[in-house]
Design a protein around this motif. Structure first.
Motif, PDB file in Angstrom:
ATOM      1  N   UNK A  24       0.872  -1.173   0.000  1.00 26.86           N
ATOM      2  CA  UNK A  24       0.000   0.000   0.000  1.00 26.86           C
ATOM      3  C   UNK A  24       0.909   1.223   0.000  1.00 26.86           C
ATOM      4  N   UNK A  25       0.901   1.948  -1.094  1.00 22.49           N
ATOM      5  CA  UNK A  25       1.736   3.133  -1.243  1.00 22.49           C
ATOM      6  C   UNK A  25       1.232   4.268  -0.346  1.00 22.49           C
ATOM      7  N   UNK A  26       2.171   4.937   0.307  1.00 22.79           N
ATOM      8  CA  UNK A  26       1.893   6.098   1.147  1.00 22.79           C
ATOM      9  C   UNK A  26       0.689   5.864   2.059  1.00 22.79           C
ATOM     10  N   UNK A  27       0.693   4.741   2.738  1.00 20.64           N
ATOM     11  CA  UNK A  27      -0.460   4.284   3.520  1.00 20.64           C
ATOM     12  C   UNK A  27      -0.546   4.904   4.912  1.00 20.64           C
ATOM     13  N   UNK A  28       0.594   5.224   5.507  1.00 19.34           N
ATOM     14  CA  UNK A  28       0.567   5.882   6.814  1.00 19.34           C
ATOM     15  C   UNK A  28       1.413   7.142   6.770  1.00 19.34           C
ATOM     16  N   UNK A  29       1.103   8.054   7.675  1.00 25.39           N
ATOM     17  CA  UNK A  29       1.829   9.312   7.793  1.00 25.39           C
ATOM     18  C   UNK A  29       2.564   9.279   9.119  1.00 25.39           C
ATOM     19  N   UNK A  30       3.882   9.176   9.067  1.00 23.19           N
ATOM     20  CA  UNK A  30       4.675   9.095  10.296  1.00 23.19           C
ATOM     21  C   UNK A  30       5.812  10.091  10.231  1.00 23.19           C
ATOM     22  N   UNK A  31       5.897  10.880  11.266  1.00 27.00           N
ATOM     23  CA  UNK A  31       6.978  11.838  11.450  1.00 27.00           C
ATOM     24  C   UNK A  31       7.150  12.756  10.236  1.00 27.00           C
ATOM     25  N   UNK A  32       6.009  13.208   9.706  1.00 30.10           N
ATOM     26  CA  UNK A  32       6.026  14.172   8.616  1.00 30.10           C
ATOM     27  C   UNK A  32       6.194  13.601   7.227  1.00 30.10           C
ATOM     28  N   UNK A  33       6.189  12.272   7.105  1.00 28.82           N
ATOM     29  CA  UNK A  33       6.343  11.649   5.792  1.00 28.82           C
ATOM     30  C   UNK A  33       5.335  10.525   5.605  1.00 28.82           C
TER      31      UNK A  33
END
Length: 182
Positions: free
Chosen positions: A154-163
C-alpha cells in the motif's frame, strides 16, 4: 487470561507494570521507533504504563495478546510480539518490535513462529497477517521466515513523522500453515 508460551530460548508472557521502564527504554530507541507503525519518539513518561494497562484489558477480553518476549537464560525483556484479533473474521494481526541490542539474533522469528502456532492451534484462526514499513526489510524477512506470503504493498499508507510511508503486507492461511507443518 493470557497464556505463557515457550520456545527453545524464549518465554513469551503477559506484560506487567514492572516492565514499563524497560519497554520505554527499548521501544523508545529512535531506531526502533522509526521502523514501527505506532511507537512514538520520544517515548513519553507514563505511556508504557498506559499501554500495558490497556493491553491487559484487551487480553482479558480475548481481543489481543501482547506477549513480553523474554530470554529464558536471564529473563531479560527483549521485545514484544502481539497477536491482535478480529474475531468475526477469524483473523489475527501479528505485530512486533525488538530492542536494538537484540536485533540479528533470530529472536523475533522464534517468537513469531510460536505466536503463529498459538493463533492457529489454540485460537483456531483462519488467517494471520502482518504489515511492515517497506523501508524495514528486516521485519519483512521475519514474516517470510515464518512462512507468510507477500500479499501486496500500500503506497503512502501511513503518515509518520512528517512523511508518508509505504506498507507491505504478508499473510498465512490456516491451510498453508497446516501444509507447512505436515
Amino acid at each position: 487470561m493470557q497464556p505463557t508460551l515457550e520456545t527453545e530460548r524464549l518465554i513469551l508472557r503477559a506484560f506487567n507494570l514492572a516492565d514499563a521502564s524497560r519497554v520505554q527504554k527499548l521501544a523508545g530507541n529512535i531506531e526502533v521507533a522509526s521502523t514501527t507503525l505506532s511507537i512514538p519518539y520520544p517515548y513519553p513518561d507514563g505511556a508504557a504504563e498506559e499501554w500495558i494497562s490497556t493491553n491487559t484489558i484487551r487480553a482479558s477480553n480475548g481481543e489481543g495478546f501482547p506477549f513480553a518476549v523474554t530470554r529464558k537464560d536471564d529473563h531479560a525483556l527483549i521485545g514484544c510480539m502481539s497477536l491482535n484479533l478480529s474475531k468475526p473474521d477469524q483473523r489475527g494481526e501479528l505485530s512486533y518490535w525488538s530492542g536494538k541490542p537484540y536485533w540479528g539474533h533470530g529472536y523475533a522469528t522464534e517468537a513469531a513462529k510460536r505466536v503463529i502456532q498459538f493463533g492457529f492451534e489454540q485460537l483456531e484462526l483462519n488467517k494471520i497477517m502482518a504489515a511492515a514499513m517497506a523501508k524495514n526489510p528486516s521485519s519483512s524477512n521475519v514474516m517470510k521466515k515464518v512462512g507468510m506470503k507477500y500479499e501486496g504493498e500500500f503506497k503512502q499508507h501511513i503518515f509518520k513523522w512528517g512523511e508518508f510511508e509505504d506498507l507491505v503486507f504478508y499473510g498465512l492461511t490456516r491451510a498453508d500453515y497446516e501444509q507447512l507443518n505436515r
